[in-house]
Design a protein around this motif. Sequence first.
Motif, short mmCIF file in Angstrom:
data_model
loop_
_atom_site.label_atom_id
_atom_site.label_comp_id
_atom_site.label_asym_id
_atom_site.label_seq_id
_atom_site.Cartn_x
_atom_site.Cartn_y
_atom_site.Cartn_z
N ARG A 1 6.65 -0.21 -27.54
CA ARG A 1 7.27 0.64 -26.71
C ARG A 1 8.74 0.28 -27.44
N LEU A 59 6.23 1.32 -20.26
CA LEU A 59 7.24 2.29 -20.56
C LEU A 59 8.64 1.68 -20.16
N LEU A 73 8.26 12.53 -21.77
CA LEU A 73 6.93 12.15 -21.76
C LEU A 73 6.03 13.28 -21.90
N LYS A 101 0.85 12.21 -17.41
CA LYS A 101 2.21 12.07 -17.36
C LYS A 101 2.76 12.16 -16.01
N ALA A 116 2.20 9.02 -14.30
CA ALA A 116 3.21 8.01 -14.45
C ALA A 116 4.57 8.13 -13.62
N LEU A 158 14.40 10.90 -17.32
CA LEU A 158 13.03 11.00 -17.73
C LEU A 158 12.59 12.57 -17.53
N VAL A 168 9.24 14.98 -17.91
CA VAL A 168 7.63 15.31 -18.26
C VAL A 168 8.07 16.62 -18.72
N VAL A 197 7.66 9.85 -25.70
CA VAL A 197 6.48 8.69 -25.13
C VAL A 197 5.31 9.59 -25.09
N LEU A 205 1.38 9.99 -24.22
CA LEU A 205 0.04 9.67 -23.62
C LEU A 205 -1.03 10.03 -24.07
N VAL A 251 -0.32 4.94 -23.74
CA VAL A 251 0.79 5.15 -24.54
C VAL A 251 0.27 5.04 -25.98
N ASP A 294 5.45 5.91 -29.09
CA ASP A 294 6.89 5.87 -28.47
C ASP A 294 8.07 5.37 -29.53
#
Length: 267
Positions: free
Chosen positions: A5, A38, A48, A56, A59, A205, A207, A222, A224, A229, A232
């Motif tokens: 990460r 993360l 994400l 996603k 999270a 952040l 998605v 990042v 998923l 993960v 990153d």
Amino acid sequence: MAVSREEAIPPRAGGPVIGLRAATASLGGRPVLRGVDLTVRTGEVVALLGANGSGKSTAVRSVIGQVPLTGGELSLFGTEFRRFRDWARIGYVPQRTTASSGVPATVREVVTAGRLARTKLGILRRADRDAVHRALELVGMADRAKDSVSALSGGQHQRVLIARALAGEPELLIMDEPMAGVDLVSQAVLASALREQVARGATVLLVLHELGPLEPLIDRAVVLRDGCVVHDGPPPEAVGQHALPGHDHVHPHADAAAEPLRTGLLS
């Protein structure tokens, strides 16, 4: 193959705003997050990404307290989650919902609701009214301020929801698929609004299904897969979820009635 990460942290990034360590979470008894690490640092814009069902949205919903972690650690602005109380610092735009929620309201009233966490006893000062107006202007909805949200298109609804989050002048802005189902004109407006927040130093952040018009703003991606993960660092060369393994080209969205448990984020 999982990666660290710590990979490719931009030099402009500061201290940690979001810290997830070995996070696990379940929905309906089914494991969704499986040891997610993360970190999002001050001033970063992090996307994400992942195929449908990769975890996603779970999270980000864990970060705002809507989905409790079953294991691992979470901190916000350097404070352990269970002791964090300063929700006015966070703005949240949920996935694929509407601004009205069945309650008659004007565009200005909905956006003003996003400012209430910054007020004392719900009393609006000049600074509060100015913040609401700025948010409306940023998303190109100032001329519709007196209109009922029930008269808006899908893209306009999304603009209002984003303005509601921006009205609180958050230090951290979390957006769950903000471009989903939004027309190209609204996508351009929303990208411009987000660019303005980044210029002001906001931490973001997102998605995303695809990076699209937001790609120039993204510092890190990042990715998923199955709740873990797997990347990153710099955004994948073939941008967007279509480039990711397991993408099925079906884009389900959350129940429109879904709301985060932390009401301060949407009040």
